[in-house]
Design a protein around this motif. Structure first.
Motif, short mmCIF file in Angstrom:
data_model
loop_
_atom_site.label_atom_id
_atom_site.label_comp_id
_atom_site.label_asym_id
_atom_site.label_seq_id
_atom_site.Cartn_x
_atom_site.Cartn_y
_atom_site.Cartn_z
N ARG A 41 0.82 -1.21 0.00
CA ARG A 41 0.00 0.00 0.00
C ARG A 41 0.85 1.26 0.00
NH1 ARG A 41 -2.73 0.01 6.08
NH2 ARG A 41 -0.95 -0.81 7.22
N LYS A 42 2.10 1.16 0.45
CA LYS A 42 2.97 2.33 0.40
C LYS A 42 3.24 2.73 -1.05
CE LYS A 42 5.18 0.36 4.50
NZ LYS A 42 6.37 -0.33 5.03
N GLY A 43 3.51 1.73 -1.89
CA GLY A 43 3.73 2.02 -3.30
C GLY A 43 2.45 2.38 -4.04
N ALA A 44 1.37 1.66 -3.73
CA ALA A 44 0.11 1.90 -4.42
C ALA A 44 -0.42 3.31 -4.17
CB ALA A 44 -0.93 0.86 -3.99
N ARG A 45 -0.05 3.89 -3.02
CA ARG A 45 -0.55 5.21 -2.65
C ARG A 45 0.49 6.31 -2.86
NH1 ARG A 45 -0.68 5.11 2.58
NH2 ARG A 45 -2.02 6.92 2.85
N TYR A 46 1.52 6.03 -3.68
CA TYR A 46 2.62 6.98 -3.75
C TYR A 46 2.24 8.32 -4.37
CZ TYR A 46 7.42 8.54 -3.49
OH TYR A 46 8.55 9.25 -3.16
N PHE A 47 1.21 8.33 -5.21
CA PHE A 47 0.79 9.62 -5.78
C PHE A 47 0.30 10.57 -4.68
CE2 PHE A 47 0.82 7.79 -10.07
CZ PHE A 47 1.36 8.86 -10.77
N GLU A 48 -0.15 10.02 -3.55
CA GLU A 48 -0.53 10.89 -2.44
C GLU A 48 0.69 11.67 -1.94
OE1 GLU A 48 -2.52 8.77 0.68
OE2 GLU A 48 -3.87 7.75 -0.71
N ARG A 49 1.84 11.02 -1.97
CA ARG A 49 3.07 11.70 -1.55
C ARG A 49 3.51 12.72 -2.60
NH1 ARG A 49 6.88 11.37 2.29
NH2 ARG A 49 9.08 11.62 1.77
N LEU A 50 3.42 12.34 -3.87
CA LEU A 50 3.81 13.26 -4.94
C LEU A 50 2.94 14.51 -4.93
CD1 LEU A 50 4.46 10.96 -8.05
CD2 LEU A 50 6.12 11.94 -6.49
N ASN A 51 1.65 14.33 -4.70
CA ASN A 51 0.70 15.44 -4.79
C ASN A 51 0.42 16.11 -3.45
OD1 ASN A 51 0.42 14.82 -7.53
ND2 ASN A 51 -1.26 13.38 -7.13
N SER A 52 1.12 15.71 -2.42
CA SER A 52 0.84 16.22 -1.07
C SER A 52 0.99 17.74 -0.99
CB SER A 52 1.79 15.57 -0.06
OG SER A 52 1.70 16.19 1.20
N ASP A 53 0.08 18.36 -0.27
CA ASP A 53 0.19 19.80 -0.01
C ASP A 53 1.41 20.12 0.85
OD1 ASP A 53 -2.13 20.25 -1.44
OD2 ASP A 53 -3.43 20.20 0.33
N GLU A 54 1.93 19.12 1.53
CA GLU A 54 3.09 19.32 2.40
C GLU A 54 4.40 19.32 1.63
OE1 GLU A 54 2.75 16.08 5.10
OE2 GLU A 54 0.86 16.75 5.96
N ARG A 55 4.37 18.93 0.36
CA ARG A 55 5.60 18.77 -0.40
C ARG A 55 6.22 20.12 -0.76
NH1 ARG A 55 6.43 15.62 -6.24
NH2 ARG A 55 8.68 16.07 -6.38
N ILE A 56 7.53 20.19 -0.65
CA ILE A 56 8.32 21.36 -1.06
C ILE A 56 8.66 21.21 -2.53
CG2 ILE A 56 10.45 22.67 -0.69
CD1 ILE A 56 10.47 21.43 2.18
N VAL A 57 8.28 22.18 -3.36
CA VAL A 57 8.50 22.06 -4.80
C VAL A 57 9.24 23.26 -5.38
CG1 VAL A 57 6.56 20.49 -5.18
CG2 VAL A 57 6.19 22.98 -5.29
N THR A 58 9.79 24.10 -4.53
CA THR A 58 10.63 25.21 -4.97
C THR A 58 11.76 25.37 -3.96
OG1 THR A 58 10.64 27.54 -5.66
CG2 THR A 58 9.32 26.98 -3.73
N PRO A 59 12.93 25.84 -4.36
CA PRO A 59 14.01 26.01 -3.40
C PRO A 59 13.62 26.97 -2.28
CG PRO A 59 14.88 26.11 -5.62
CD PRO A 59 13.39 26.11 -5.75
N LEU A 60 14.13 26.69 -1.09
CA LEU A 60 13.88 27.52 0.08
C LEU A 60 15.20 27.94 0.71
CD1 LEU A 60 11.02 25.48 1.84
CD2 LEU A 60 10.76 27.42 0.27
N ILE A 61 15.24 29.19 1.17
CA ILE A 61 16.41 29.73 1.86
C ILE A 61 15.97 30.20 3.24
CG2 ILE A 61 18.12 31.60 1.89
CD1 ILE A 61 18.24 31.47 -1.13
#
Length: 631
Positions: A41-61
């Motif tokens: 189920r970790k692999g089957a649900r991996y799009f939840e991780r890719l699309n998570s609102d918690e994900r950082i998708v731009t560099p941060l300083i």
């Protein structure tokens, strides 16, 4: 559109996967002989991780106590400035890489910083203790093909909870049981092993070596020894002397297993037919974890179940043994490097001379995963820290710059497994989210900004070079999604072992367990979760007070007042917990699921003392003593 890829997280199943890009769904590749059309189920649900609102998708300083978004150019210019300055003293640079991302390209950062002469880490947070034990015994790291377990007459599982760590091994167990194969599991309990076991033996945590030695004692008393097996060993008299020097009562008392259960286990190994032994990865997470593994191997050997179909001892193989290295494509040599012991990273950094001025962390939430997390976090405050990660976990919180990497499904790579012998193709199925870049591209960008560039090769050239060892083409791999490397189906057939003389080696010491400390009479086991891998979990799943589990026979259970707050206490500190019960758990064990984050008060590693195992520079997480109390 469906694309072939593979799972690159830290799991031995290393599933070959089919990704439906439009539906954003994931399933196991039905053509893959090990994955067989399903995944966890970790692999089957991996799009939840890719699309998570918690994900950082731009560099941060870092901007004071918080972070601000930045362009790649600004972030990389800052990182390059700091790294160029630190290279004047290469030892002041510390590179930390983990297995949060597996694959041949994941090695790029280790090669890159290695050529600089940067400091690195040594020691292990996972399998090195058991690996070292198996190498001492067999002389090589190998086991029978996973499918061969279907040829066993009986299976003895020493503590592997396959409901959480290897669903494909579990599927093989279920298939074997349908054929009439019985399974006996030995563990401290509190897991889901009864789901796939016919018999369960509850053992004191960390004492498996004494149970294996007790069964060996019964072999000696019965005179039930195969002379030919003994001729395939180099030091049988040493082991015999150890066993002769112990009474059965002493051994059963040490492991807290009734004599009747020891005799039953002897019958399982001594009866006609072939016995396969599966060794759990938790066995090695004790102070004498290496001895635990070695005595189980010794029992499998003495009982004549090594080197035959339907037998064998299953612990680990090397996930990289089927793939060649590409580091020779990078000019220059790697000079000698300063090393910090990862289990005691905070303290080692504080003593460092010259001090660490620059840290690069990728594929590793090291602040969270290493023992004494508060000490590591504190040591990270002074250096300039770059964290390559997509989530604001405990290590990212210490960073000055956070660089968002492409994740699984967003990058191409090739990887092996530490369970099976298939090389899997990890195809790029979707574009990286936001401004995320793959790790290799990040390093290339950094390299282009250095005063003295390292010069990384082309990504595809690295993959092709890694496939030369087994003479497979990248085109074949891309088309099929996997290839099988060439290894014997039966490991150590005819009892020919990997040592120079071809003989097996027995352990020559049996170390007593330390006396229980009356102030901390319980034992903390930070075991796997089923829903997430290590610390790769949602922040939303960590709200509230963390849960620990005990037996109703645990002496702490009756003493706790449910109307008051409960605390888990070790010599390292205390944390508030919610206490629940599990049946069939050893009465001195306290279970807490691993991976919770320190910033939410869920990280047990803040309470775990840095302690090494007896071999392989492993980490003795499970030897941490504790107590439960109200406050």
């Amino acid at each position: 559109m469906t694309k072939i890829t593979a799972c690159t997280v830290d799991c031995g199943d290393a599933c070959s996967l089919l990704v439906d890009v439009e539906k954003q769904s994931v399933r196991g590749n039905p053509r893959h002989p090990f994955t067989k059309g399903f995944c966890c189920r970790k692999g089957a649900r991996y799009f939840e991780r890719l699309n998570s609102d918690e994900r950082i998708v731009t560099p941060l300083i870092r901007d004071g106590e918080s972070f601000r978004t930045a362009s790649w150019d600004e972030a990389m210019a800052l990182v390059a400035e700091k790294l160029n300055a630190a290279r004047a003293v290469p030892e002041s640079i510390l590179h930390i890489h983990g297995h949060g991302y597996r694959g041949v390209l994941s090695k790029a950062s280790s090669i890159f910083f290695g050529r600089m002469g940067a400091s690195t880490i040594h020691g292990a947070l996972c399998e090195n203790t058991g690996v070292t034990a198996c190498l001492k015994d067999f002389g090589a790291l190998n086991h029978n093909d996973p499918e061969d377990i279907l040829n066993a007459s009986r299976i003895v599982n020493w503590g592997r909870d396959m409901t959480r760590c290897s669903v494909h091994q579990l599927a093989l167990i279920h298939k074997a049981r349908k054929r009439g194969v019985e399974v006996l599991t030995i563990s401290p309990g509190g897991d889901d092993t009864p789901e796939f076991s016919d018999v369960n033996i509850v053992i004191r945590p960390g004492t498996d070596r004494f149970l294996a030695a007790a069964v060996l004692k019964l072999y000696l008393e019965a005179g039930d020894l195969n002379p030919w097996v003994l001729t395939r060993t180099a030091n049988w008299p040493a082991l015999r002397g150890l066993i002769d020097g112990c009474s059965l009562a002493e051994l059963t008392s040490a492991c807290e297993v009734p004599t009747a259960d020891v005799e039953m286990l002897y019958d399982w190994y001594a009866d006609t037919g072939n016995v396969a032994s599966i060794l759990g990865w938790g066995l090695q997470r004790h102070s004498y974890g290496g001895e635990n593994v070695r005595f189980i191997n010794a029992l499998a050997m003495i009982s004549g179940h090594i080197g035959i179909s339907g037998g064998g001892a299953y612990f680990n193989i090397s996930s990289g043994r089927n793939l060649g290295s590409w580091d020779h494509l990078v000019a220059g040599e790697t000079p000698p490097r300063r090393e910090f012991l990862v289990q005691n990273l905070g303290e080692e950094m504080r003593r460092a001379d010259p001090p660490v001025e620059f840290i690069w962390v990728d594929g590793h939430n090291v602040v969270n995963q290493a023992p004494d997390s508060l000490s590591t976090a504190d040591a990270f405050r002074k250096p300039f820290v770059v964290c390559v990660d997509g989530f604001m976990h405990d290590t990212a919180l210490t960073a000055d710059v956070i660089l968002p990497p492409a994740l699984l499904f967003e990058r191409e790579d090739v990887l092996g497994s530490f369970v099976h012998n298939y090389i899997n193709y990890c195809g790029k199925a979707v574009e990286p989210r936001g401004e995320s870049r793959n790790d290799f591209e990040i390093l290339n960008d950094l390299d282009s900004r250095l005063v003295a560039p390292i010069g990384l090769p082309d990504q595809e050239a690295c993959i092709r070079e890694s496939l030369k060892q087994e003479d497979f083409s990248l085109e074949e791999l891309r088309e099929n999604g996997f290839v099988k490397a060439h290894h014997p189906y039966i490991a150590f057939e005819n009892m020919e072992f990997g040592h120079m003389d071809g003989l097996y080696r027995f352990p020559e010491s049996l170390t007593p367990e330390p006396e229980r400390d009356p102030a901390y009479p319980l034992q903390l086991l930070t075991v796997l979760r089923g829903k997430s891998l290590h610390s790769q979990m949602s922040e939303a799943d960590q709200r509230g007070v963390p849960i620990v589990w005990v037996s109703r026979q645990n002496p702490a259970w009756a003493a706790l007042n449910p109307a008051q707050d409960a605390y888990l206490v070790t010599p390292q500190g205390a944390m508030q917990v919610q206490v629940e019960t599990l049946k069939d758990l050893h009465p001195r064990a306290v279970i807490m699921r691993r991976g919770g984050w320190m910033k939410y008060g869920h990280n047990a590693n803040v309470l775990i003392k840095p302690e090494m195992t007896d071999m392989g520079n492993g980490t003795a997480y499970y030897s941490q003593t504790c107590r439960l109390e109200n406050r």
